[in-house]
Design a protein around this motif. Structure first.
Motif: not given
Length: 295
Positions: A102-130
């Motif tokens: 997303g950064r390389k090709y300046r795809m802003v929508a992809v960057t924002w969506r990936m940031r939003a995915y970090l909020f997913r409870p399963e990621f926060l609960d299972e892999k908080p350090f990551a």
């Protein structure tokens, strides 16, 4: 009787050569047939490339061919975002790869969506350090703070996560220092004075009121003080408010009170009510500790 027609083979997404007007050729040799208009809308890099005619020339009448450095596994996830199609399943391992693309090709929508995915409870609960490391990498302090707090109930030293490779040593130091400061704040809530007095805030709080006035010897109040001391030491290493109501912490208090004629009948209700008060106070103290976020 007519024979039913054999089912038509459907090509994989973006693999139909009859579709699109440009070919994306990945580093592992896979061809994706896509619409340049979609790529242009999603990426200023591709828009400039197509406008200036920098795409690889192909034979007359054939689709132009654009070679990219990412493997097909990345583009399979990336293209649905470009074409406004249904989003593919995203794992935590996908996020840094798609962020980089997303950064390389300046795809802003992809960057924002990936940031939003970090909020997913399963990621926060299972892999908080990551998640903490990825949030620091992408500059999302709110997610980093949430993930850092989720690590407090975990081990003293951070578990291994390959995502640490994306951040600086300073970011990891900040995480450890945050835990240290949370431990101090949490332990202060249940700190016992040299005179074996409970903390000042507790003097007028409904925390084990009967046990504090119990006249048994050595006294149920004594077992409560011992509980507070154990909790104090445990919180410094593991600043997790739920420790206040853990079985290991409360069992000695209950065992002592069951031998007391004054406290035995209400000990279970009293200890759980008291533990919840302590949990709340400890959580409040930890919530006031701020995380320093560095990439």
């Amino acid at each position: 009787m007519s024979v039913p027609a054999a089912p038509q083979h459907q090509p994989e997404p973006y693999r139909d050569s009859a579709i699109g007007d440009v070919i994306i050729r990945t580093s592992d040799g896979v061809e994706f047939h896509v619409h340049r208009r979609r790529l242009s809308d999603a990426s200023p890099v591709f828009a400039d490339m197509f406008a200036l005619g920098r795409e690889t020339a192909a034979a007359a009448g054939e689709k132009p061919d654009v070679a990219v450095s990412e493997p097909s596994a990345v583009w399979e996830k990336l293209l649905p975002f470009c074409h406004l199609a249904e989003e593919p399943p995203i794992t935590l391992d996908d996020i840094p790869l798609l962020l980089e693309a997303g950064r390389k090709y300046r795809m802003v929508a992809v960057t924002w969506r990936m940031r939003a995915y970090l909020f997913r409870p399963e990621f926060l609960d299972e892999k908080p350090f990551a998640v903490y490391a990825l949030a620091c990498m992408t500059g999302v302090p709110r997610v980093a703070a949430i993930a850092a707090r989720r690590t407090l109930a975990g081990p003293l030293y951070p578990e291994y996560a390959k995502e640490y490779g994306y951040v600086s040593g300073l970011a990891l130091y900040n995480l450890l220092d945050f835990r240290r400061r949370c431990g101090i704040a949490a332990a202060d809530v249940v700190s016992i004075t040299n005179s074996n007095e409970v903390p000042a805030w507790m003097q007028f709080s409904p925390v084990l009121p009967d046990m504090k006035t119990c006249g048994s010897v050595p006294g149920c109040a004594g077992s409560f003080v011992a509980y507070m001391e154990r909790l104090h030491d445990a919180l410094k290493l593991c600043p997790d408010s739920s420790l206040a109501s853990s079985t290991n912490m409360l069992s000695p208090v209950i065992a002592s009170a069951l031998r007391c004629t004054s406290c035995a009948s209400t000990i279970f209700e009293d200890t759980m009510r008291s533990a919840k008060v302590l949990e709340s106070k400890i959580a409040e103290a930890i919530a006031k500790v701020e995380l320093v976020v560095e990439a």
